[in-house]
Design a protein around this motif. Structure first.
Motif, short mmCIF file in Angstrom:
data_model
loop_
_atom_site.label_atom_id
_atom_site.label_comp_id
_atom_site.label_asym_id
_atom_site.label_seq_id
_atom_site.Cartn_x
_atom_site.Cartn_y
_atom_site.Cartn_z
N VAL A 1 -7.25 -0.85 -8.49
CA VAL A 1 -6.29 -1.43 -7.63
C VAL A 1 -6.83 -2.95 -7.33
O VAL A 1 -7.84 -3.06 -6.82
N TRP B 1 -6.24 4.24 -8.24
CA TRP B 1 -4.88 5.16 -8.30
C TRP B 1 -5.25 6.09 -9.41
O TRP B 1 -5.78 5.82 -10.50
N ALA C 1 -3.40 8.81 -11.42
CA ALA C 1 -2.15 8.98 -11.82
C ALA C 1 -1.78 10.26 -12.73
O ALA C 1 -2.25 10.04 -13.99
N GLN D 1 6.01 9.58 -8.56
CA GLN D 1 5.52 8.08 -8.26
C GLN D 1 5.72 7.79 -6.89
O GLN D 1 4.82 6.82 -6.20
N VAL E 1 2.36 10.60 -2.72
CA VAL E 1 0.86 10.21 -2.71
C VAL E 1 -0.09 10.90 -1.68
O VAL E 1 0.05 11.33 -0.55
N ARG F 1 0.52 11.39 -7.34
CA ARG F 1 -0.35 10.29 -7.56
C ARG F 1 -1.22 10.40 -6.26
O ARG F 1 -1.13 11.17 -4.95
N LEU G 1 -4.49 8.20 -3.95
CA LEU G 1 -5.26 6.90 -3.85
C LEU G 1 -6.48 7.34 -3.10
O LEU G 1 -6.65 8.02 -2.30
N LEU H 1 -1.12 0.91 1.86
CA LEU H 1 -0.04 1.86 0.89
C LEU H 1 1.18 1.98 1.86
O LEU H 1 1.96 2.02 0.89
#
Length: 298
Positions: free
Chosen positions: A50, A57, A59, A65, A68, A99, A101, A127
């Motif tokens: 990031v 991230w 993924a 997408q 999170v 995803r 974080l 975020l």
């Protein structure tokens, strides 16, 4: 009976205690490596830096997408990083189909409370600014990060931010006074933690001027009313077992739907053996089955 594969977690904590007693706990990179080697590398997951933030991230291929997992790593506030925990949360993100974080927050004793919470709230705010709706975000965290998955919500609410869909703390550390009865009942089962150690970590985190009963430190003293549902996992052999029990009880008293899942014979944060031990893989799948409907994923 615990699997042979899960013994890797027990051995990890035995080695960690030996290293601590030998004064070998100052090498953060080595400690991260020891954490990370517990977890296998999951397939079909990419890691993206990031820009401008100490964060990754995570993924999974074909993941949604716009959903999170907001991940808060453990380490007693004195250790852990996005590198030590990236594979663990990658297994979880892949199972959920979202995803994740994962970020580094400042560590004690160089940085005491509330530096960690400030950073977590700032990262959550960031975020949200990326266009991810709060109801599409699920907090999760292990150990110290498990407790912060709740306290970050309390501070975020105070700061006027919307609450996420829910939280999945596992082996959460919430009682900084170490008052739980499991410190005695599991004293001879837990391979690393004990009351004096936990209180010592709490002192390094809090410094001299902060209270262990601050509701943004220990959410048992906070107002949990209105928070999203919680799914809490814990190991049956860990001394922090009562932390998880007390958190579930406090949530239910506040009208928050809370599910507590205790895994017999498991050590603290046994989920770190994801991809290696069947108990860890089972735990990841249980979290994913709980998370998908909360995030409105099929």
């Amino acid at each position: 009976m615990a699997s042979k594969e899960s013994e890797a977690v027990r051995r990890h904590w035995v080695a960690a205690r030996a290293a601590m007693e030998a004064g070998e706990t100052s090498d953060q990179e080595l400690a991260d490596h020891r954490w990370a080697e517990l977890t296998t590398e999951p397939d079909n997951v990419d890691y993206l830096r990031v820009p401008g933030r100490p964060a990754l991230w995570i993924a999974p291929h074909n993941a949604a997408q716009d959903r999170v997992l907001f991940c808060l790593h453990g380490g007693g506030f004195v250790g852990g990083s996005r590198y030590s925990h990236r594979k663990l949360y990658a297994h979880l993100a892949r199972a959920v189909g979202a995803r994740a974080l994962l970020f580094d927050y400042p560590l004690a004793p160089a940085h005491v409370y509330p530096a960690q919470l400030d950073d977590a709230v700032d990262t959550y705010h960031w975020l949200l600014d990326q266009g991810i709706a709060a109801e599409h975000i699920l907090f999760t965290g292990d150990s110290a990060g498990g407790g912060m998955s709740i306290t970050t919500q309390l501070r975020a609410r105070t700061d006027g931010l919307p609450l996420p869909a829910g939280a999945m703390p596992f082996s959460p550390w919430v009682d900084f006074e170490a008052t739980g009865a499991s410190y005695e009942t599991n004293r001879d089962r837990d391979e690393f933690f004990h009351r004096d150690l936990v209180r010592g970590l709490a002192f390094m985190f809090l410094g001299r001027d902060n209270s262990p009963r601050d509701p943004y430190v220990n959410p048992l003293y906070g107002d949990l009313t209105g928070l999203g549902p919680m799914y809490i996992q814990t190991g049956g052999d860990e001394v922090l077992l009562d932390d998880a029990r007390q958190l579930a009880e406090a949530a239910e008293k506040a009208g928050v739907a809370a599910t507590l899942d205790v895994f017999p014979e498991m050590q603290h944060t046994f989920q770190m053996a994801a991809g290696r031990a069947p108990e860890a893989d089972d735990a990841i799948q249980r979290m994913a089955r709980w998370a998908r409907p909360v995030l409105r994923l099929r």
